[in-house]
Design an enzyme around this catalytic site. Structure first.
Site, PDB file in Angstrom:
ATOM      1  N   MET A   1       0.829  -1.219   0.000  1.00  0.00           N
ATOM      2  CA  MET A   1       0.000   0.000   0.000  1.00  0.00           C
ATOM      3  C   MET A   1       0.859   1.262   0.000  1.00  0.00           C
ATOM      4  SD  MET A   1      -2.769  -1.377   2.821  1.00  0.00           S
ATOM      5  CE  MET A   1      -1.503  -2.015   3.918  1.00  0.00           C
TER       6      MET A   1
ATOM      7  N   GLN B   1     -10.770   3.733   0.359  1.00  0.00           N
ATOM      8  CA  GLN B   1     -10.427   5.079   0.816  1.00  0.00           C
ATOM      9  C   GLN B   1     -11.290   6.126   0.113  1.00  0.00           C
ATOM     10  OE1 GLN B   1      -6.261   5.340  -0.126  1.00  0.00           O
ATOM     11  NE2 GLN B   1      -5.584   4.368   1.766  1.00  0.00           N
TER      12      GLN B   1
ATOM     13  N   THR C   1       2.145   1.789   5.873  1.00  0.00           N
ATOM     14  CA  THR C   1       1.575   2.984   5.267  1.00  0.00           C
ATOM     15  C   THR C   1       1.074   3.870   6.387  1.00  0.00           C
ATOM     16  OG1 THR C   1      -0.406   3.796   4.111  1.00  0.00           O
ATOM     17  CG2 THR C   1      -0.468   1.542   4.860  1.00  0.00           C
ATOM     18  N   ASN C   2       1.257   5.174   6.253  1.00  0.00           N
ATOM     19  CA  ASN C   2       0.735   6.111   7.248  1.00  0.00           C
ATOM     20  C   ASN C   2      -0.783   6.210   7.181  1.00  0.00           C
ATOM     21  OD1 ASN C   2       2.959   8.027   8.686  1.00  0.00           O
ATOM     22  ND2 ASN C   2       3.717   7.344   6.699  1.00  0.00           N
ATOM     23  N   THR C   3      -1.321   6.348   5.982  1.00  0.00           N
ATOM     24  CA  THR C   3      -2.752   6.609   5.837  1.00  0.00           C
ATOM     25  C   THR C   3      -3.606   5.554   6.514  1.00  0.00           C
ATOM     26  OG1 THR C   3      -2.455   7.825   3.762  1.00  0.00           O
ATOM     27  CG2 THR C   3      -4.622   6.857   4.159  1.00  0.00           C
TER      28      THR C   3
ATOM     29  N   CYS D   1       4.127  10.079   4.524  1.00  0.00           N
ATOM     30  CA  CYS D   1       3.653   9.076   3.580  1.00  0.00           C
ATOM     31  C   CYS D   1       4.853   8.206   3.250  1.00  0.00           C
ATOM     32  CB  CYS D   1       3.080   9.715   2.320  1.00  0.00           C
ATOM     33  SG  CYS D   1       2.642   8.518   1.055  1.00  0.00           S
ATOM     34  N   THR D   2       4.665   6.912   3.251  1.00  0.00           N
ATOM     35  CA  THR D   2       5.822   6.017   3.114  1.00  0.00           C
ATOM     36  C   THR D   2       6.473   6.084   1.739  1.00  0.00           C
ATOM     37  OG1 THR D   2       4.258   4.199   2.665  1.00  0.00           O
ATOM     38  CG2 THR D   2       5.103   4.421   4.918  1.00  0.00           C
TER      39      THR D   2
END
Length: 245
Positions: free
Chosen positions: A10, A52, A83-85, A196-197
């Site tokens: 992701m 999302q 993933t940050n999100t 964000c990665t």
């Protein structure tokens, strides 16, 4: 060595960075031909992005929770959401299994505090910048994040999904991120989070006008530290500030 469970894909571009960084960290710590004990569950990013966009976060939480359970059943000793999100659903994912989830926002916040920074600029997806979960988590550490203005938020979001997540690293996007950071500094930011990665694929500390905290690197190092630390005597559990015991 404890076994690391990665929820990846992701996007897979940043998951590949996790794999490299974790193995480099283990080799640096142990020497020789040592490498990390990793289980990877790589999800279909297109399916996740569809959830999302539709604001179907409960379904996304179930998807990641089921994947985390699979990693636990396969023998993982911890979980990282790469993933940050998707840390928007971290609490639900953590509750789905009995092994600790190492929280990317908590780890990044500790890094900022250790360096003495209190007002970071967050560069991330629109979801991370606008949904409030990132700022709320940072406040637990006494940190007050800044986010770019609406135009810059959209430009950053588009650079992530339209370019970086598709393997494109452009000079234009890199310069836009540098300019966003410069504007953040003018507004009083004392540091910048690559939240964000994928962003580390485009910019790094050397090109940014503020002290840079790359959440991917910080998260990967936390996994290495966990893997090489003796297992605790008490049952493992998740702690929402990102700590593990």
């Amino acid at each position: 060595m404890r076994r690391i469970g990665l929820l990846g894909g992701m996007s897979w571009e940043s998951t590949a960075t996790y794999y490299r960084l974790i193995n480099e960290g283990v080799r640096e710590a142990m020497g020789g031909l040592a490498s990390a004990d990793i289980l990877l569950r790589s999800l279909d990013f297109q399916a996740v992005v569809a959830l999302q966009k539709a604001d179907r976060w409960d379904e996304a939480a179930r998807l990641l929770g089921n994947a985390a359970q699979g990693l636990e059943a396969a023998g993982a000793d911890c979980i990282l959401i790469c993933t940050n999100t998707m840390h928007l659903v971290a609490e639900q994912v953590a509750a789905s299994c009995d092994i600790p989830l190492i929280h990317i926002i908590g780890e990044t916040a500790r890094g900022l505090n250790a360096a003495g920074h209190r007002r970071p600029l967050l560069l991330a997806t629109r979801y991370s910048m606008e949904h409030g979960f990132y700022a709320e988590h940072m406040k637990r550490y006494g940190l007050d994040i800044l986010i770019p203005d609406a135009d810059d938020r959209m430009a950053c979001h588009n650079a992530i999904f339209d370019e970086l997540c598709q393997g494109v690293v452009s000079a234009g996007a890199r310069q836009a991120l540098i300019d966003m950071t410069r504007r953040g500094a003018m507004r009083g930011a004392d540091s910048v989070i690559l939240g964000c990665t994928e962003l580390g694929l485009s910019v790094d500390a050397a090109c940014l006008p503020l002290p840079c905290f790359d959440s991917t690197h910080i998260h990967a190092q936390a996994a290495v530290d966990f893997a090489l630390t003796d297992a605790p005597a008490s049952p493992r559990q998740f702690v929402m500030d990102g700590a593990y015991i």
